[in-house]
Design a protein around this motif. Structure first.
Motif, mmCIF file in Angstrom:
data_model
loop_
_atom_site.group_PDB
_atom_site.id
_atom_site.type_symbol
_atom_site.label_atom_id
_atom_site.label_comp_id
_atom_site.label_asym_id
_atom_site.label_seq_id
_atom_site.Cartn_x
_atom_site.Cartn_y
_atom_site.Cartn_z
ATOM 1 N N THR A 1 0.794 -1.224 0.045
ATOM 2 C CA THR A 1 0.048 0.136 -0.031
ATOM 3 C C THR A 1 0.735 1.137 -0.017
ATOM 4 N N ASP A 2 0.369 2.300 -0.235
ATOM 5 C CA ASP A 2 0.988 3.706 -0.312
ATOM 6 C C ASP A 2 1.630 4.056 1.196
ATOM 7 N N SER A 3 0.561 3.788 2.100
ATOM 8 C CA SER A 3 1.239 4.178 3.329
ATOM 9 C C SER A 3 0.753 3.131 4.546
ATOM 10 N N PRO A 4 1.150 2.861 5.592
ATOM 11 C CA PRO A 4 1.012 1.570 6.264
ATOM 12 C C PRO A 4 -0.714 1.533 6.665
ATOM 13 N N GLN A 5 -0.918 0.094 6.516
ATOM 14 C CA GLN A 5 -2.401 -0.290 6.837
ATOM 15 C C GLN A 5 -2.366 -1.416 7.785
ATOM 16 N N LEU B 1 3.200 2.943 15.491
ATOM 17 C CA LEU B 1 3.604 3.468 14.253
ATOM 18 C C LEU B 1 3.489 5.011 14.308
ATOM 19 N N LEU B 2 2.418 5.394 14.830
ATOM 20 C CA LEU B 2 2.106 7.054 15.012
ATOM 21 C C LEU B 2 3.378 7.419 16.244
ATOM 22 N N ALA B 3 3.744 6.711 17.064
ATOM 23 C CA ALA B 3 4.804 7.074 17.992
ATOM 24 C C ALA B 3 6.194 7.455 17.273
ATOM 25 N N GLN B 4 6.224 6.575 16.188
ATOM 26 C CA GLN B 4 7.582 6.745 15.407
ATOM 27 C C GLN B 4 7.411 7.792 14.100
ATOM 28 N N GLY B 5 6.312 8.419 14.107
ATOM 29 C CA GLY B 5 6.126 9.294 13.074
ATOM 30 C C GLY B 5 5.522 8.717 11.735
ATOM 31 N N LEU B 6 5.275 7.559 11.745
ATOM 32 C CA LEU B 6 4.701 6.635 10.774
ATOM 33 C C LEU B 6 3.071 6.594 10.796
ATOM 34 N N ALA B 7 2.432 7.508 9.868
ATOM 35 C CA ALA B 7 1.068 7.392 10.037
ATOM 36 C C ALA B 7 0.346 5.950 9.477
ATOM 37 N N GLY B 8 -0.441 5.486 10.181
ATOM 38 C CA GLY B 8 -1.050 4.282 9.874
ATOM 39 C C GLY B 8 -2.768 4.297 9.725
ATOM 40 N N ALA B 9 -3.263 3.278 9.020
ATOM 41 C CA ALA B 9 -4.664 3.343 8.883
ATOM 42 C C ALA B 9 -5.101 2.021 9.269
ATOM 43 N N ILE B 10 -6.480 1.962 9.598
ATOM 44 C CA ILE B 10 -7.248 0.516 9.904
ATOM 45 C C ILE B 10 -7.942 0.059 8.794
ATOM 46 N N ASP B 11 -7.753 -1.120 8.457
ATOM 47 C CA ASP B 11 -8.756 -1.657 7.147
ATOM 48 C C ASP B 11 -9.477 -2.813 8.182
ATOM 49 N N HIS B 12 -10.674 -2.601 7.750
ATOM 50 C CA HIS B 12 -11.815 -3.357 8.586
ATOM 51 C C HIS B 12 -12.302 -4.679 7.773
ATOM 52 N N ALA B 13 -11.798 -4.656 6.473
ATOM 53 C CA ALA B 13 -12.156 -5.854 5.644
ATOM 54 C C ALA B 13 -11.102 -6.764 5.166
ATOM 55 N N ARG B 14 -10.096 -6.513 4.934
ATOM 56 C CA ARG B 14 -9.115 -7.421 4.439
ATOM 57 C C ARG B 14 -8.831 -8.664 5.193
ATOM 58 N N GLY B 15 -8.552 -9.739 4.699
ATOM 59 C CA GLY B 15 -8.218 -11.041 5.470
ATOM 60 C C GLY B 15 -6.551 -11.206 5.100
#
Length: 257
Positions: free
Chosen positions: A47-51, A92-106
């Motif tokens: 992905t383009d950014s951490p998920q 991740l956020l604590a290290q300055g790495l923005a992350g998002a939650i994916d609620h569908a992927r297996g």
């Protein structure tokens, strides 16, 4: 504290193949303390950014085609963990790495293939973190560094391939001979790992022999750098397994503890 692991997951057929790498992974889970949960980083979620996935139960993604029908019947319905997904995102956020939650992927086959063999009961919660191959090696070491504190009770498992050139695979059989360039590249990486030459590893594409031939694209190598970072700066590096399938796919595995 649990080790951070890198395991080469090989072809999707690995659970069905009679080869040394399969036999190694079948016994690997029994050699480790049982984790409370598993955070897996596979080459096949890019992905383009951490998920981070957060689901009640993981679907088994058969993200391949043209393989034997029994492979498509394999399932790995491990539970997810919203708690761990949240912890990963906060780390991740604590290290300055923005992350998002994916609620569908297996779980893609890079994740469930080794887990099916390591923990066949699929009763340990599993969360998957994506890679960002376009951001390079140093970014993935940073991702791993962010996960270091989770290793108290969480198994961080990177899965990819120690070498990954599908165009040069020898399809004559699993036990096809290993070309010299595969061995030279793998030996260089191994030496750099055990000598803690992280700066050289980050620049492997320009320093390692045959690096671009070993990894025409380096997505399958990025999980190694996550495991390396998660091991910490003073990690003991141990090669757990080394073998080759189809000549050009090195199936090496490492522990960082």
């Amino acid at each position: 504290m649990l080790p951070a692991l890198f395991v080469s997951h090989g072809a999707p057929t690995l659970p069905l193949d009679d080869c040394p790498a399969r036999n190694f992974i079948l016994g690997l889970g029994k050699q480790l303390p049982r984790p409370d949960a598993i955070l897996v980083v596979s080459a096949h979620w890019d992905t383009d950014s951490p998920q981070v996935n957060s689901v009640a139960r993981n679907d088994t993604i058969h993200d391949f085609y043209g393989f034997p029908e029994p492979l498509y019947r394999l399932q790995y319905p491990a539970p997810g963990s919203a708690t761990l997904a949240g912890q990963v995102r906060e780390a991740l956020l604590a290290q300055g790495l923005a992350g998002a939650i994916d609620h569908a992927r297996g779980l893609d086959h890079g994740a469930w293939v080794p887990l099916l063999m390591m923990y066949p009961a699929h009763d340990i919660p599993v969360v998957q973190l994506s890679i960002q191959s376009g951001l390079g090696t140093e970014h993935h070491v940073r991702l791993g560094n962010a996960l270091f504190s989770l290793r108290e009770n969480i198994l961080v498992l990177g899965t990819g391939s120690f070498t990954h050139n599908l165009r040069l695979m020898d399809r004559s059989g699993l036990a096809a001979p290993e070309p010299s360039w595969v061995r030279e590249f793998s030996d260089w990486i191994h030496t750099a790992l055990v000598e803690h030459r992280t700066a050289d590893l980050i620049r492997y594409r320009s320093l390692a022999p045959y690096a671009v031939r070993a990894h025409p694209e380096d997505d399958h190598f990025m999980p190694l750098f996550v495991a390396l970072g998660a091991g910490g700066n003073e990690a003991r590096v141990e090669r757990l397994h080394s073998s080759t399938t189809f000549g050009t796919l090195r199936m090496d595995a490492y522990a960082f503890s």
